[in-house]
Design an enzyme around this catalytic site. Structure first.
Site: not given
Ligand code: PMP
Length: 420
Positions: A124, A201, A204, A227, A365
């Site tokens: 991202h 990261d 998600q 999220k 993104c």
């Protein structure tokens, strides 16, 4: 454990009752942000109605109460990801701010000319631009790890790229476009052997399974509350204690100091030295409720249902003639990105919106990934356990209708509807 009831799960999310464009909302943009359960909505309102005061400051009842709740939420998040200590949890605005924090603190501290920062091609922008800007300032360079045909970071091709100059390995647990969970452990291990700092990261993945930071033995992990059924404007940065302690502060101001004079400032200790100014305390306090929701029996049961939803959606979408997947194979997370042989991704998203179906279209993104795939963009259908099999059927039906309307150029999508 009782059988999962999607009806019961949906009832927790009041927004799902509403109409959009006069049709029942079918919300399929969960990789962008998830909807909020009643428990989190009530926690936000309860905080504002009953315990609102600034934290760590006032010598009064409400401030003490708010501070206790604020720190309890930190402890709850620490427990959720199996962090050794609550002080290793730093509140940020989101994954984006967490990565900016790292780049401008430990990044700036450790990087020198010729050093390498390793990222995958499927990051991202939030996990590209802060490192890119830092590399430009320090004379370091970005090294890009490739993905395989299935859309996961290609471990065999990536391992040899982790060499002596590697100072940071910053990769996603799963891409927000491809929905494949990366095999991160061999990459983290190799980076560690090379003496590099590892950053994951997990924006998600955090909502989809429990992350164990000790098991992963990663230096930093970040994710965003919004999220994972939590409030927006709040992120979590977990860090290894020794690194956090030796890092300089991120921003300067109130809260992050011990003493200030015009000659000198002594900084507060971890984690407060990274939390300058009044934090988003309402969101933090509501995050405790969010963790309770995520660890509830209902939510735990929903994860198995989610697997069935993924298999069903993949199989149904795969049957659409003219639908082209970005990568090979069923995703691991309920994230489905595709293009159409006939019709623009943006037009499809607008068509679906007119039917009350929320999806995302564009580059998500992740422009470098789109460039690597030689695509201008794609449509992304991303699901959560409140989505139903019937909703998937409806989405598929609308995509098929859209394709049919595109194949008859004289008829616009609008007059196809009129004819029906
Ligand atoms: N990384 C990934 C993989 C993401 O999916 C996102 C959000 N789309 C981000 C980083 C940025 O998260 P936020 O906007 O919450 O800061």
């Amino acid at each position: 454990m009782t059988e999962f009831s999607v009806t019961e799960f949906r009832q927790q999310f009041p927004i799902l009752q509403r109409l959009v464009n006069n049709q029942p909302l079918i919300y399929c943009d969960n990789a962008a942000t998830t909807q909020k359960p009643q428990a989190v909505i009530e926690a936000i309102s309860r905080q504002l109605q009953n315990t609102n005061a600034n934290v760590h400051r006032g010598a009064h009842y409400l401030s003490a109460k708010a501070t206790t709740l604020y720190e309890q939420a930190r402890a709850k998040v620490a427990q959720y990801i199996n962090a050794p200590h609550a002080d290793q949890i730093i509140w940020t605005k989101g994954t984006t701010e967490s990565i900016n924090l790292l780049a401008t603190t430990i990044g700036q501290q450790l990087l020198a000319e010729g050093d390498e920062i390793l990222l995958s091609v499927a990051e991202h922008h939030a996990n590209i631009v802060p490192w890119q800007q830092l590399a430009e300032r320090c004379g370091a360079r970005l090294v890009i790890l490739p993905i395989d045909q299935q859309g996961r970071i290609d471990v065999d091709k990536s391992l040899p790229l982790i060499g002596d100059n590697c100072r940071f390995l910053c990769i996603n647990h799963a891409s927000n476009v491809l929905g494949k969970i990366n095999d991160i452990k061999p990459l983290l291990n190799k980076a560690k052997q090379a003496g590099a700092i590892t950053v994951l990261d997990a924006a998600q993945t955090a909502a989809h399974f429990k992350i164990d930071v000790q098991d992963l033995d990663v230096d930093f992990i970040t994710f965003s509350a919004h999220k994972m059924f939590g409030p927006a404007g709040l992120g979590v940065l977990y860090g290894r204690r020794s690194l956090l302690d030796s890092m300089p502060p991120y921003q300067f101001g109130g809260e992050m100091i011990k003493t200030v004079s015009f000659e000198h400032t002594e900084f507060n200790q971890t984690p407060h030295k990274f939390e300058a100014g009044t934090p988003n305390l309402t969101a933090v306090i509501a995050m405790a409720e969010c963790i309770d929701f995520l660890t509830s029996d209902l939510c735990q049961q929903s994860l198995r249902y989610e697997q069935a939803l993924i298999a069903y959606a993949y199989q149904k979408l795969d049957q659409i003639a003219g639908l082209q997947w970005l990568v090979v194979g069923c995703p691991d997370l309920p994230i489905f990105s595709f293009t159409l042989q006939t019709g623009h991704h943006q037009d499809l998203a607008s068509y679906l919106d007119s039917r009350g179906i929320a999806v995302r279209s564009g580059h998500h993104c992740a422009m470098p990934l789109m460039q690597a795939l030689q695509l201008p963009g794609s449509v992304r259908v991303s699901l959560a356990p409140y989505n139903t099999f019937a909703e998937i059927d409806r989405v598929v039906q609308c995509i098929v209708e859209f394709i049919a309307s595109e194949q008859q150029p004289s008829q616009t999508a609008a007059n196809v509807t009129a004819i029906q």
